[in-house]
Design an enzyme around this catalytic site. Sequence first.
Site: not given
Lengths: 304, 304
Positions: A15-16, A207, A209, A240, A249
Amino acid sequence: MELPQRVSIIEVGPRDGLQNEKQLVPAQEKIKFIKKLKASGIQEMELTSFVSPKWVPQMSDAEQIIEHCLDDSTRNLVLVPNEKGVSRLLSSACKNAAFFVGVSNTFNQKNINKSTRDSMEELAPLIKDLKRNGFFVRACLSTAFYCPYEGKVDEQEVLALSEEFAALGVDELSVADTIGLANPQEVFELFSLLKHHLPSTLLIAAHFHDTRGMALANIFSALQAGIDRFDTSAGGLGGCPFAPGATGNVATEDAVFMLNRMGISTGIQLEPLLEAVEFIAPFVSRGLQSRQFLLSKTGKGALG
Amino acid sequence: MELPQRVSIIEVGPRDGLQNEKQLVPAQEKIKFIKKLKASGIQEMELTSFVSPKWVPQMSDAEQIIEHCLDDSTRNLVLVPNEKGVSRLLSSACKNAAFFVGVSNTFNQKNINKSTRDSMEELAPLIKDLKRNGFFVRACLSTAFYCPYEGKVDEQEVLALSEEFAALGVDELSVADTIGLANPQEVFELFSLLKHHLPSTLLIAAHFHDTRGMALANIFSALQAGIDRFDTSAGGLGGCPFAPGATGNVATEDAVFMLNRMGISTGIQLEPLLEAVEFIAPFVSRGLQSRQFLLSKTGKGALG
Protein backbone atom coordinates in the site's frame (compact mmCIF):
# COMPACT_ATOMS: atom_id res chain seq x y z
CA MET A 1 19.87 -2.84 28.05
CA GLU A 2 16.42 -4.40 28.01
CA LEU A 3 14.72 -4.87 24.68
CA PRO A 4 11.50 -6.63 23.68
CA GLN A 5 12.08 -10.29 22.85
CA ARG A 6 9.52 -10.33 20.09
CA VAL A 7 8.60 -7.68 17.54
CA SER A 8 5.68 -7.42 15.14
CA ILE A 9 6.34 -6.12 11.65
CA ILE A 10 3.54 -4.36 9.82
CA GLU A 11 4.43 -4.63 6.14
CA VAL A 12 3.33 -1.49 4.28
CA GLY A 13 4.96 -2.13 0.89
CA PRO A 14 1.85 -3.16 -1.08
CA ARG A 15 0.00 0.00 0.00
CA ASP A 16 2.30 2.77 1.25
CA GLY A 17 5.13 1.48 -0.92
CA LEU A 18 3.36 1.07 -4.24
CA GLN A 19 0.97 3.99 -3.84
CA ASN A 20 3.48 6.59 -5.06
CA GLU A 21 4.74 4.34 -7.84
CA LYS A 22 3.88 5.98 -11.16
CA GLN A 23 4.17 2.78 -13.20
CA LEU A 24 0.97 0.74 -12.75
CA VAL A 25 1.65 -2.69 -11.28
CA PRO A 26 -0.91 -5.23 -12.62
CA ALA A 27 -3.23 -6.56 -9.92
CA GLN A 28 -2.17 -10.17 -10.45
CA GLU A 29 1.48 -9.23 -9.85
CA LYS A 30 0.57 -7.37 -6.67
CA ILE A 31 -1.30 -10.44 -5.52
CA LYS A 32 1.75 -12.63 -6.17
CA PHE A 33 3.92 -10.10 -4.31
CA ILE A 34 1.56 -10.09 -1.33
CA LYS A 35 1.45 -13.89 -1.22
CA LYS A 36 5.24 -14.08 -1.34
CA LEU A 37 5.44 -11.59 1.53
CA LYS A 38 3.04 -13.67 3.57
CA ALA A 39 5.04 -16.80 2.79
CA SER A 40 8.05 -15.17 4.44
CA GLY A 41 6.16 -15.02 7.71
CA ILE A 42 4.65 -11.54 7.60
CA GLN A 43 1.45 -11.52 9.64
CA GLU A 44 0.27 -7.92 9.45
CA MET A 45 0.07 -5.93 6.25
CA GLU A 46 -1.35 -2.80 4.68
CA LEU A 47 -2.85 -4.49 1.63
CA THR A 48 -4.29 -1.63 -0.34
CA SER A 49 -6.26 1.56 -0.09
CA PHE A 50 -9.83 2.65 -0.78
CA VAL A 51 -8.77 6.01 -2.15
CA SER A 52 -10.28 7.61 -5.22
CA PRO A 53 -9.08 5.75 -8.35
CA LYS A 54 -9.01 9.15 -10.03
CA TRP A 55 -6.37 10.45 -7.59
CA VAL A 56 -4.44 7.23 -7.12
CA PRO A 57 -4.89 4.95 -10.15
CA GLN A 58 -2.35 2.51 -8.65
CA MET A 59 -4.93 1.60 -5.97
CA SER A 60 -7.93 1.26 -8.30
CA ASP A 61 -7.71 -2.54 -8.01
CA ALA A 62 -8.32 -2.45 -4.25
CA GLU A 63 -11.43 -4.71 -4.35
CA GLN A 64 -9.59 -7.27 -6.48
CA ILE A 65 -6.58 -7.30 -4.16
CA ILE A 66 -8.78 -7.83 -1.13
CA GLU A 67 -10.77 -10.56 -2.82
CA HIS A 68 -7.62 -12.57 -3.52
CA CYS A 69 -5.48 -11.77 -0.51
CA LEU A 70 -7.64 -12.03 2.59
CA ASP A 71 -6.73 -14.93 4.84
CA ASP A 72 -7.14 -15.85 8.46
CA SER A 73 -3.50 -15.88 9.43
CA THR A 74 -2.68 -12.26 8.50
CA ARG A 75 -4.10 -8.99 9.76
CA ASN A 76 -4.88 -7.41 6.38
CA LEU A 77 -5.32 -3.67 6.72
CA VAL A 78 -6.93 -1.38 4.19
CA LEU A 79 -6.49 2.37 4.22
CA VAL A 80 -9.76 4.31 4.24
CA PRO A 81 -9.35 8.07 3.86
CA ASN A 82 -13.00 9.10 4.29
CA GLU A 83 -16.67 8.07 4.37
CA LYS A 84 -16.54 6.91 0.75
CA GLY A 85 -13.61 4.66 1.59
CA VAL A 86 -15.41 3.26 4.62
CA SER A 87 -18.48 2.39 2.56
CA ARG A 88 -16.26 0.48 0.11
CA LEU A 89 -14.65 -1.26 3.07
CA LEU A 90 -18.05 -2.26 4.44
CA SER A 91 -18.88 -3.83 1.07
CA SER A 92 -15.72 -5.91 1.23
CA ALA A 93 -14.80 -8.85 3.43
CA CYS A 94 -11.97 -6.96 5.13
CA LYS A 95 -12.39 -6.19 8.81
CA ASN A 96 -9.31 -4.05 9.46
CA ALA A 97 -9.19 -0.35 8.70
CA ALA A 98 -6.39 2.21 8.73
CA PHE A 99 -7.01 5.96 8.97
CA PHE A 100 -4.49 8.75 8.44
CA VAL A 101 -4.18 12.17 9.91
CA GLY A 102 -1.27 14.62 10.00
CA VAL A 103 -0.35 15.94 13.43
CA SER A 104 0.84 19.05 11.62
CA ASN A 105 -2.10 21.11 10.54
CA THR A 106 -0.30 22.59 7.53
CA PHE A 107 0.75 19.15 6.33
CA ASN A 108 -2.79 17.81 6.66
CA GLN A 109 -4.11 20.86 4.86
CA LYS A 110 -1.67 20.50 1.95
CA ASN A 111 -2.11 16.74 1.83
CA ILE A 112 -5.90 16.39 1.90
CA ASN A 113 -7.10 19.98 1.94
CA LYS A 114 -8.51 19.81 5.47
CA SER A 115 -7.32 20.99 8.84
CA THR A 116 -6.28 18.33 11.32
CA ARG A 117 -9.32 19.30 13.39
CA ASP A 118 -11.71 18.89 10.45
CA SER A 119 -10.14 15.51 9.68
CA MET A 120 -10.73 14.38 13.24
CA GLU A 121 -14.33 15.50 13.11
CA GLU A 122 -14.88 13.57 9.91
CA LEU A 123 -13.10 10.45 11.13
CA ALA A 124 -14.48 10.22 14.68
CA PRO A 125 -17.97 8.93 13.79
CA LEU A 126 -16.51 6.59 11.15
CA ILE A 127 -14.10 5.08 13.66
CA LYS A 128 -16.78 4.71 16.33
CA ASP A 129 -19.06 3.04 13.84
CA LEU A 130 -16.40 0.58 12.69
CA LYS A 131 -15.50 -0.21 16.30
CA ARG A 132 -19.17 -0.90 17.09
CA ASN A 133 -19.13 -3.35 14.21
CA GLY A 134 -16.13 -5.23 15.51
CA PHE A 135 -13.49 -3.84 13.16
CA PHE A 136 -9.81 -3.55 14.03
CA VAL A 137 -8.91 0.11 13.62
CA ARG A 138 -5.46 1.55 13.19
CA ALA A 139 -4.81 5.29 13.29
CA CYS A 140 -1.71 6.55 11.51
CA LEU A 141 -0.26 9.83 12.74
CA SER A 142 1.92 11.34 10.04
CA THR A 143 4.38 14.20 10.72
CA ALA A 144 4.58 13.13 14.37
CA PHE A 145 8.14 14.50 14.63
CA TYR A 146 8.72 17.02 11.87
CA CYS A 147 6.59 18.74 9.28
CA PRO A 148 8.17 19.87 6.01
CA TYR A 149 6.30 23.18 6.42
CA GLU A 150 6.11 23.76 10.17
CA GLY A 151 9.38 22.17 11.33
CA LYS A 152 9.54 20.45 14.71
CA VAL A 153 6.18 19.13 15.92
CA ASP A 154 5.37 19.52 19.61
CA GLU A 155 5.27 16.13 21.32
CA GLN A 156 2.37 17.27 23.48
CA GLU A 157 0.33 17.67 20.30
CA VAL A 158 1.19 14.11 19.31
CA LEU A 159 0.14 12.90 22.74
CA ALA A 160 -3.12 14.87 22.66
CA LEU A 161 -4.07 13.49 19.24
CA SER A 162 -3.09 9.99 20.36
CA GLU A 163 -5.31 10.30 23.41
CA GLU A 164 -8.15 11.45 21.20
CA PHE A 165 -7.77 8.33 19.06
CA ALA A 166 -7.51 6.17 22.17
CA ALA A 167 -10.78 7.64 23.43
CA LEU A 168 -12.40 6.75 20.09
CA GLY A 169 -11.41 3.16 20.78
CA VAL A 170 -8.79 2.58 18.09
CA ASP A 171 -6.76 -0.59 18.51
CA GLU A 172 -3.46 0.69 17.19
CA LEU A 173 -1.54 3.89 16.64
CA SER A 174 1.17 4.13 14.01
CA VAL A 175 3.37 7.09 14.81
CA ALA A 176 5.37 8.27 11.81
CA ASP A 177 8.49 10.26 11.13
CA THR A 178 7.14 11.10 7.70
CA ILE A 179 10.15 13.02 6.39
CA GLY A 180 12.85 10.88 8.04
CA LEU A 181 14.33 13.67 10.12
CA ALA A 182 13.79 12.47 13.69
CA ASN A 183 16.94 11.53 15.54
CA PRO A 184 17.16 8.54 17.90
CA GLN A 185 17.00 10.70 21.00
CA GLU A 186 13.77 12.38 19.89
CA VAL A 187 12.41 8.94 19.06
CA PHE A 188 13.21 7.66 22.53
CA GLU A 189 11.60 10.69 24.14
CA LEU A 190 8.36 10.70 22.16
CA PHE A 191 7.76 6.97 22.44
CA SER A 192 8.62 6.97 26.14
CA LEU A 193 6.05 9.74 26.61
CA LEU A 194 3.39 7.88 24.63
CA LYS A 195 4.06 4.57 26.39
CA HIS A 196 3.79 6.33 29.74
CA HIS A 197 0.51 8.14 29.09
CA LEU A 198 -1.49 5.92 26.75
CA PRO A 199 -3.49 2.86 27.83
CA SER A 200 -1.29 -0.25 27.86
CA THR A 201 -3.91 -2.07 25.78
CA LEU A 202 -3.38 0.32 22.87
CA LEU A 203 -0.92 -1.06 20.32
CA ILE A 204 1.75 1.46 19.32
CA ALA A 205 3.77 1.06 16.13
CA ALA A 206 6.67 3.20 14.98
CA HIS A 207 6.95 4.18 11.32
CA PHE A 208 10.34 5.40 10.13
CA HIS A 209 11.71 6.65 6.83
CA ASP A 210 15.35 6.11 6.04
CA THR A 211 15.85 9.39 4.20
CA ARG A 212 18.87 10.34 6.30
CA GLY A 213 19.99 6.81 7.15
CA MET A 214 18.69 6.99 10.72
CA ALA A 215 15.82 4.49 10.43
CA LEU A 216 17.60 1.50 11.99
CA ALA A 217 19.03 3.72 14.73
CA ASN A 218 15.49 4.92 15.37
CA ILE A 219 14.15 1.38 15.51
CA PHE A 220 16.88 0.51 18.00
CA SER A 221 15.95 3.58 20.03
CA ALA A 222 12.21 2.89 19.93
CA LEU A 223 12.88 -0.68 21.11
CA GLN A 224 14.52 0.82 24.18
CA ALA A 225 11.38 2.86 24.80
CA GLY A 226 9.43 -0.40 24.80
CA ILE A 227 8.05 -0.24 21.25
CA ASP A 228 7.60 -3.69 19.74
CA ARG A 229 5.72 -2.91 16.53
CA PHE A 230 7.27 -1.42 13.41
CA ASP A 231 5.91 -0.42 10.02
CA THR A 232 8.37 -1.40 7.31
CA SER A 233 8.27 -1.73 3.54
CA ALA A 234 9.70 -4.64 1.53
CA GLY A 235 12.55 -3.40 -0.65
CA GLY A 236 12.25 0.02 0.96
CA LEU A 237 9.38 0.63 -1.47
CA GLY A 238 7.80 4.05 -1.21
CA GLY A 239 9.44 7.34 -1.78
CA CYS A 240 9.53 10.37 0.40
CA PRO A 241 8.08 13.01 -1.90
CA PHE A 242 10.12 15.68 -0.11
CA ALA A 243 13.47 14.12 -0.90
CA PRO A 244 13.57 12.65 -4.38
CA GLY A 245 16.52 10.33 -4.84
CA ALA A 246 16.55 9.40 -1.20
CA THR A 247 15.02 6.20 0.02
CA GLY A 248 11.65 6.21 1.68
CA ASN A 249 10.32 3.68 4.13
CA VAL A 250 12.81 1.62 6.05
CA ALA A 251 13.22 -1.70 4.22
CA THR A 252 11.57 -4.69 5.87
CA GLU A 253 14.58 -6.88 5.09
CA ASP A 254 17.05 -4.45 6.70
CA ALA A 255 14.90 -4.13 9.83
CA VAL A 256 14.30 -7.88 10.03
CA PHE A 257 18.01 -8.55 9.54
CA MET A 258 18.97 -6.26 12.43
CA LEU A 259 16.22 -7.57 14.70
CA ASN A 260 17.01 -11.20 13.95
CA ARG A 261 20.71 -10.51 14.59
CA MET A 262 19.82 -9.08 18.00
CA GLY A 263 17.94 -12.28 18.80
CA ILE A 264 14.60 -10.48 18.63
CA SER A 265 12.05 -12.74 17.02
CA THR A 266 10.03 -11.35 14.10
CA GLY A 267 8.70 -14.63 12.74
CA ILE A 268 9.98 -13.56 9.32
CA GLN A 269 12.49 -15.50 7.24
CA LEU A 270 14.97 -13.37 5.33
CA GLU A 271 15.41 -15.59 2.30
CA PRO A 272 11.78 -15.82 1.16
CA LEU A 273 11.41 -12.13 2.03
CA LEU A 274 14.24 -11.30 -0.37
CA GLU A 275 12.52 -13.43 -3.00
CA ALA A 276 9.46 -11.21 -2.64
CA VAL A 277 11.65 -8.11 -3.04
CA GLU A 278 13.38 -9.63 -6.06
CA PHE A 279 9.96 -10.34 -7.54
CA ILE A 280 8.65 -6.76 -7.23
CA ALA A 281 11.90 -5.02 -8.20
CA PRO A 282 11.26 -5.04 -11.98
CA PHE A 283 7.89 -3.37 -11.45
CA VAL A 284 9.16 -0.26 -9.70
CA SER A 285 10.74 2.64 -11.50
CA ARG A 286 13.62 3.33 -9.15
CA GLY A 287 16.25 0.76 -8.26
CA LEU A 288 15.69 -0.76 -4.85
CA GLN A 289 18.42 0.24 -2.45
CA SER A 290 17.99 -1.84 0.66
CA ARG A 291 21.26 -3.18 1.99
CA GLN A 292 20.06 -6.76 2.17
CA PHE A 293 18.81 -6.58 -1.41
CA LEU A 294 22.12 -5.14 -2.64
CA LEU A 295 24.08 -7.70 -0.64
CA SER A 296 21.98 -10.53 -2.02
CA LYS A 297 23.14 -9.43 -5.50
CA THR A 298 26.78 -9.88 -4.57
CA GLY A 299 26.29 -13.43 -3.41
CA LYS A 300 27.92 -12.47 -0.13
CA GLY A 301 24.56 -12.38 1.57
CA ALA A 302 23.87 -12.15 5.22
CA LEU A 303 26.97 -13.93 6.52
CA GLY A 304 24.93 -15.83 9.06
CA MET B 1 19.14 8.41 28.31
CA GLU B 2 22.53 9.94 28.96
CA LEU B 3 24.81 10.59 26.01
CA PRO B 4 28.16 12.39 25.71
CA GLN B 5 27.71 16.09 24.99
CA ARG B 6 30.72 16.26 22.72
CA VAL B 7 32.11 13.74 20.25
CA SER B 8 35.42 13.57 18.41
CA ILE B 9 35.39 12.49 14.80
CA ILE B 10 38.48 10.80 13.41
CA GLU B 11 38.29 11.26 9.66
CA VAL B 12 39.70 8.22 7.86
CA GLY B 13 38.72 9.04 4.27
CA PRO B 14 42.14 10.14 2.95
CA ARG B 15 43.77 6.91 4.19
CA ASP B 16 41.31 4.10 4.86
CA GLY B 17 38.90 5.53 2.29
CA LEU B 18 41.22 6.08 -0.64
CA GLN B 19 43.51 3.13 0.03
CA ASN B 20 41.28 0.62 -1.75
CA GLU B 21 40.51 3.01 -4.59
CA LYS B 22 41.98 1.54 -7.79
CA GLN B 23 42.04 4.84 -9.69
CA LEU B 24 45.09 6.84 -8.56
CA VAL B 25 44.17 10.20 -7.07
CA PRO B 26 46.91 12.78 -7.78
CA ALA B 27 48.70 13.98 -4.65
CA GLN B 28 47.74 17.61 -5.17
CA GLU B 29 44.05 16.66 -5.30
CA LYS B 30 44.39 14.63 -2.11
CA ILE B 31 45.99 17.64 -0.47
CA LYS B 32 43.11 19.88 -1.54
CA PHE B 33 40.65 17.27 -0.24
CA ILE B 34 42.44 17.09 3.12
CA LYS B 35 42.49 20.88 3.44
CA LYS B 36 38.79 21.08 2.66
CA LEU B 37 38.10 18.45 5.30
CA LYS B 38 40.09 20.41 7.86
CA ALA B 39 38.25 23.59 6.88
CA SER B 40 34.98 21.89 7.87
CA GLY B 41 36.26 21.57 11.43
CA ILE B 42 37.76 18.08 11.40
CA GLN B 43 40.55 17.94 13.99
CA GLU B 44 41.76 14.34 13.83
CA MET B 45 42.54 12.54 10.63
CA GLU B 46 44.23 9.47 9.17
CA LEU B 47 46.25 11.31 6.53
CA THR B 48 48.03 8.55 4.70
CA SER B 49 49.93 5.33 5.12
CA PHE B 50 53.58 4.24 5.03
CA VAL B 51 52.79 0.97 3.32
CA SER B 52 54.83 -0.47 0.49
CA PRO B 53 54.19 1.54 -2.71
CA LYS B 54 54.45 -1.76 -4.54
CA TRP B 55 51.43 -3.16 -2.68
CA VAL B 56 49.43 0.03 -2.40
CA PRO B 57 50.41 2.46 -5.18
CA GLN B 58 47.64 4.84 -4.02
CA MET B 59 49.70 5.60 -0.90
CA SER B 60 53.07 6.04 -2.62
CA ASP B 61 52.78 9.82 -2.18
CA ALA B 62 52.72 9.55 1.64
CA GLU B 63 55.75 11.78 2.20
CA GLN B 64 54.35 14.46 -0.08
CA ILE B 65 50.95 14.39 1.64
CA ILE B 66 52.56 14.74 5.04
CA GLU B 67 54.83 17.55 3.89
CA HIS B 68 51.84 19.63 2.75
CA CYS B 69 49.21 18.68 5.28
CA LEU B 70 50.76 18.77 8.73
CA ASP B 71 49.45 21.54 10.93
CA ASP B 72 49.19 22.26 14.60
CA SER B 73 45.43 22.27 14.92
CA THR B 74 44.83 18.73 13.66
CA ARG B 75 46.00 15.38 14.96
CA ASN B 76 47.38 13.99 11.72
CA LEU B 77 47.76 10.23 11.92
CA VAL B 78 49.81 8.05 9.61
CA LEU B 79 49.39 4.31 9.37
CA VAL B 80 52.61 2.35 9.87
CA PRO B 81 52.28 -1.38 9.23
CA ASN B 82 55.79 -2.45 10.26
CA GLU B 83 59.39 -1.47 11.04
CA LYS B 84 59.92 -0.12 7.52
CA GLY B 85 56.90 2.12 7.96
CA VAL B 86 58.11 3.34 11.32
CA SER B 87 61.50 4.30 9.90
CA ARG B 88 59.74 6.35 7.19
CA LEU B 89 57.60 7.93 9.89
CA LEU B 90 60.71 8.85 11.90
CA SER B 91 62.13 10.58 8.83
CA SER B 92 58.97 12.68 8.54
CA ALA B 93 57.67 15.50 10.70
CA CYS B 94 54.59 13.55 11.74
CA LYS B 95 54.33 12.58 15.40
CA ASN B 96 51.20 10.45 15.35
CA ALA B 97 51.23 6.78 14.40
CA ALA B 98 48.49 4.24 13.79
CA PHE B 99 49.08 0.48 13.93
CA PHE B 100 46.71 -2.27 12.81
CA VAL B 101 46.14 -5.77 14.03
CA GLY B 102 43.30 -8.21 13.47
CA VAL B 103 41.77 -9.69 16.59
CA SER B 104 40.92 -12.69 14.45
CA ASN B 105 44.03 -14.72 13.81
CA THR B 106 42.81 -16.03 10.45
CA PHE B 107 41.97 -12.53 9.27
CA ASN B 108 45.39 -11.22 10.31
CA GLN B 109 47.03 -14.18 8.59
CA LYS B 110 45.15 -13.67 5.32
CA ASN B 111 45.58 -9.91 5.49
CA ILE B 112 49.29 -9.59 6.26
CA ASN B 113 50.48 -13.17 6.32
CA LYS B 114 51.24 -13.19 10.05
CA SER B 115 49.48 -14.55 13.09
CA THR B 116 47.99 -12.01 15.48
CA ARG B 117 50.61 -13.11 18.01
CA ASP B 118 53.50 -12.55 15.56
CA SER B 119 52.07 -9.12 14.71
CA MET B 120 52.00 -8.17 18.38
CA GLU B 121 55.59 -9.33 18.84
CA GLU B 122 56.68 -7.22 15.89
CA LEU B 123 54.69 -4.15 16.93
CA ALA B 124 55.41 -4.13 20.69
CA PRO B 125 59.00 -2.82 20.49
CA LEU B 126 58.02 -0.33 17.76
CA ILE B 127 55.20 1.06 19.87
CA LYS B 128 57.36 1.25 23.00
CA ASP B 129 60.05 3.04 21.05
CA LEU B 130 57.62 5.59 19.58
CA LYS B 131 56.08 6.19 23.00
CA ARG B 132 59.55 6.81 24.49
CA ASN B 133 60.00 9.41 21.76
CA GLY B 134 56.82 11.26 22.60
CA PHE B 135 54.65 10.00 19.75
CA PHE B 136 50.88 9.70 19.91
CA VAL B 137 50.08 6.07 19.16
CA ARG B 138 46.77 4.67 18.04
CA ALA B 139 46.12 0.94 17.83
CA CYS B 140 43.40 -0.21 15.45
CA LEU B 141 41.78 -3.55 16.22
CA SER B 142 40.13 -4.92 13.11
CA THR B 143 37.60 -7.78 13.17
CA ALA B 144 36.73 -6.91 16.77
CA PHE B 145 33.19 -8.26 16.33
CA TYR B 146 33.13 -10.62 13.38
CA CYS B 147 35.70 -12.24 11.13
CA PRO B 148 34.75 -13.21 7.57
CA TYR B 149 36.55 -16.53 8.14
CA GLU B 150 36.04 -17.29 11.83
CA GLY B 151 32.61 -15.77 12.46
CA LYS B 152 31.83 -14.22 15.84
CA VAL B 153 34.91 -12.97 17.71
CA ASP B 154 35.04 -13.56 21.45
CA GLU B 155 34.82 -10.25 23.33
CA GLN B 156 37.28 -11.53 25.91
CA GLU B 157 39.86 -11.77 23.13
CA VAL B 158 39.18 -8.16 22.20
CA LEU B 159 39.58 -7.13 25.82
CA ALA B 160 42.81 -9.12 26.22
CA LEU B 161 44.35 -7.56 23.11
CA SER B 162 43.18 -4.12 24.21
CA GLU B 163 44.81 -4.61 27.59
CA GLU B 164 48.01 -5.65 25.87
CA PHE B 165 48.01 -2.42 23.86
CA ALA B 166 47.18 -0.42 26.99
CA ALA B 167 50.18 -1.98 28.74
CA LEU B 168 52.35 -0.92 25.79
CA GLY B 169 51.26 2.63 26.49
CA VAL B 170 49.16 3.36 23.39
CA ASP B 171 47.07 6.52 23.61
CA GLU B 172 44.09 5.32 21.65
CA LEU B 173 42.30 2.18 20.60
CA SER B 174 40.11 2.08 17.51
CA VAL B 175 37.82 -0.91 17.74
CA ALA B 176 36.41 -1.92 14.39
CA ASP B 177 33.46 -3.86 13.04
CA THR B 178 35.41 -4.52 9.87
CA ILE B 179 32.70 -6.36 7.94
CA GLY B 180 29.75 -4.31 9.18
CA LEU B 181 27.93 -7.18 10.81
CA ALA B 182 27.81 -6.16 14.47
CA ASN B 183 24.36 -5.30 15.78
CA PRO B 184 23.68 -2.45 18.21
CA GLN B 185 23.29 -4.76 21.18
CA GLU B 186 26.69 -6.40 20.59
CA VAL B 187 28.17 -2.93 20.20
CA PHE B 188 26.75 -1.82 23.53
CA GLU B 189 28.05 -4.94 25.23
CA LEU B 190 31.60 -4.86 23.87
CA PHE B 191 32.11 -1.14 24.46
CA SER B 192 30.61 -1.34 27.93
CA LEU B 193 33.05 -4.14 28.71
CA LEU B 194 36.02 -2.19 27.35
CA LYS B 195 35.03 1.02 29.14
CA HIS B 196 34.70 -0.92 32.36
CA HIS B 197 38.06 -2.72 32.22
CA LEU B 198 40.43 -0.37 30.41
CA PRO B 199 42.18 2.61 31.99
CA SER B 200 40.02 5.73 31.80
CA THR B 201 42.97 7.64 30.30
CA LEU B 202 42.96 5.39 27.24
CA LEU B 203 41.00 6.92 24.37
CA ILE B 204 38.56 4.48 22.77
CA ALA B 205 37.16 5.05 19.30
CA ALA B 206 34.52 3.00 17.52
CA HIS B 207 34.91 2.20 13.84
CA PHE B 208 31.79 1.06 11.98
CA HIS B 209 31.05 0.01 8.43
CA ASP B 210 27.61 0.59 7.02
CA THR B 211 27.48 -2.59 4.95
CA ARG B 212 24.13 -3.64 6.41
CA GLY B 213 22.86 -0.15 7.22
CA MET B 214 23.49 -0.51 10.95
CA ALA B 215 26.35 1.99 11.33
CA LEU B 216 24.30 4.90 12.70
CA ALA B 217 22.42 2.55 15.01
CA ASN B 218 25.79 1.29 16.22
CA ILE B 219 27.06 4.83 16.79
CA PHE B 220 23.93 5.57 18.79
CA SER B 221 24.48 2.40 20.78
CA ALA B 222 28.19 3.09 21.40
CA LEU B 223 27.28 6.59 22.63
CA GLN B 224 25.12 4.94 25.26
CA ALA B 225 28.11 2.84 26.33
CA GLY B 226 30.00 6.09 26.85
CA ILE B 227 32.01 6.11 23.61
CA ASP B 228 32.69 9.63 22.40
CA ARG B 229 35.14 9.01 19.53
CA PHE B 230 34.18 7.70 16.11
CA ASP B 231 36.13 6.87 12.98
CA THR B 232 34.19 8.00 9.93
CA SER B 233 34.99 8.52 6.26
CA ALA B 234 33.92 11.52 4.19
CA GLY B 235 31.54 10.41 1.45
CA GLY B 236 31.56 6.92 2.93
CA LEU B 237 34.82 6.41 1.02
CA GLY B 238 36.33 2.98 1.38
CA GLY B 239 34.85 -0.29 0.36
CA CYS B 240 34.43 -3.41 2.33
CA PRO B 241 36.27 -5.95 0.17
CA PHE B 242 33.99 -8.70 1.47
CA ALA B 243 30.83 -7.10 0.23
CA PRO B 244 31.30 -5.49 -3.17
CA GLY B 245 28.45 -3.18 -4.04
CA ALA B 246 27.78 -2.40 -0.43
CA THR B 247 29.03 0.76 1.17
CA GLY B 248 32.06 0.69 3.41
CA ASN B 249 32.90 3.09 6.19
CA VAL B 250 30.11 5.07 7.72
CA ALA B 251 30.01 8.47 6.03
CA THR B 252 31.31 11.38 8.11
CA GLU B 253 28.48 13.61 6.92
CA ASP B 254 25.78 11.12 7.91
CA ALA B 255 27.32 10.63 11.35
CA VAL B 256 27.85 14.36 11.86
CA PHE B 257 24.29 15.07 10.76
CA MET B 258 22.84 12.64 13.29
CA LEU B 259 25.13 13.81 16.09
CA ASN B 260 24.46 17.48 15.39
CA ARG B 261 20.72 16.81 15.32
CA MET B 262 20.99 15.19 18.75
CA GLY B 263 22.66 18.31 20.05
CA ILE B 264 25.99 16.51 20.38
CA SER B 265 28.77 18.83 19.38
CA THR B 266 31.30 17.58 16.81
CA GLY B 267 32.87 20.91 15.89
CA ILE B 268 32.21 20.04 12.24
CA GLN B 269 30.10 22.09 9.85
CA LEU B 270 28.03 20.08 7.42
CA GLU B 271 28.12 22.45 4.48
CA PRO B 272 31.90 22.72 4.02
CA LEU B 273 32.13 19.01 4.75
CA LEU B 274 29.77 18.32 1.85
CA GLU B 275 31.94 20.57 -0.33
CA ALA B 276 34.90 18.33 0.45
CA VAL B 277 32.82 15.26 -0.48
CA GLU B 278 31.65 16.93 -3.67
CA PHE B 279 35.29 17.70 -4.49
CA ILE B 280 36.53 14.11 -4.11
CA ALA B 281 33.51 12.44 -5.75
CA PRO B 282 34.83 12.63 -9.36
CA PHE B 283 38.07 10.92 -8.31
CA VAL B 284 36.50 7.75 -6.97
CA SER B 285 35.30 4.94 -9.17
CA ARG B 286 32.05 4.13 -7.43
CA GLY B 287 29.29 6.65 -6.88
CA LEU B 288 29.24 8.01 -3.35
CA GLN B 289 26.11 6.89 -1.56
CA SER B 290 25.96 8.83 1.67
CA ARG B 291 22.50 10.10 2.46
CA GLN B 292 23.62 13.67 3.04
CA PHE B 293 25.50 13.68 -0.27
CA LEU B 294 22.47 12.31 -2.15
CA LEU B 295 20.16 14.77 -0.41
CA SER B 296 22.47 17.67 -1.25
CA LYS B 297 21.98 16.73 -4.93
CA THR B 298 18.22 17.10 -4.64
CA GLY B 299 18.47 20.57 -3.24
CA LYS B 300 16.27 19.47 -0.37
CA GLY B 301 19.24 19.26 1.94
CA ALA B 302 19.22 18.86 5.63
CA LEU B 303 15.94 20.60 6.41
CA GLY B 304 17.41 22.23 9.44
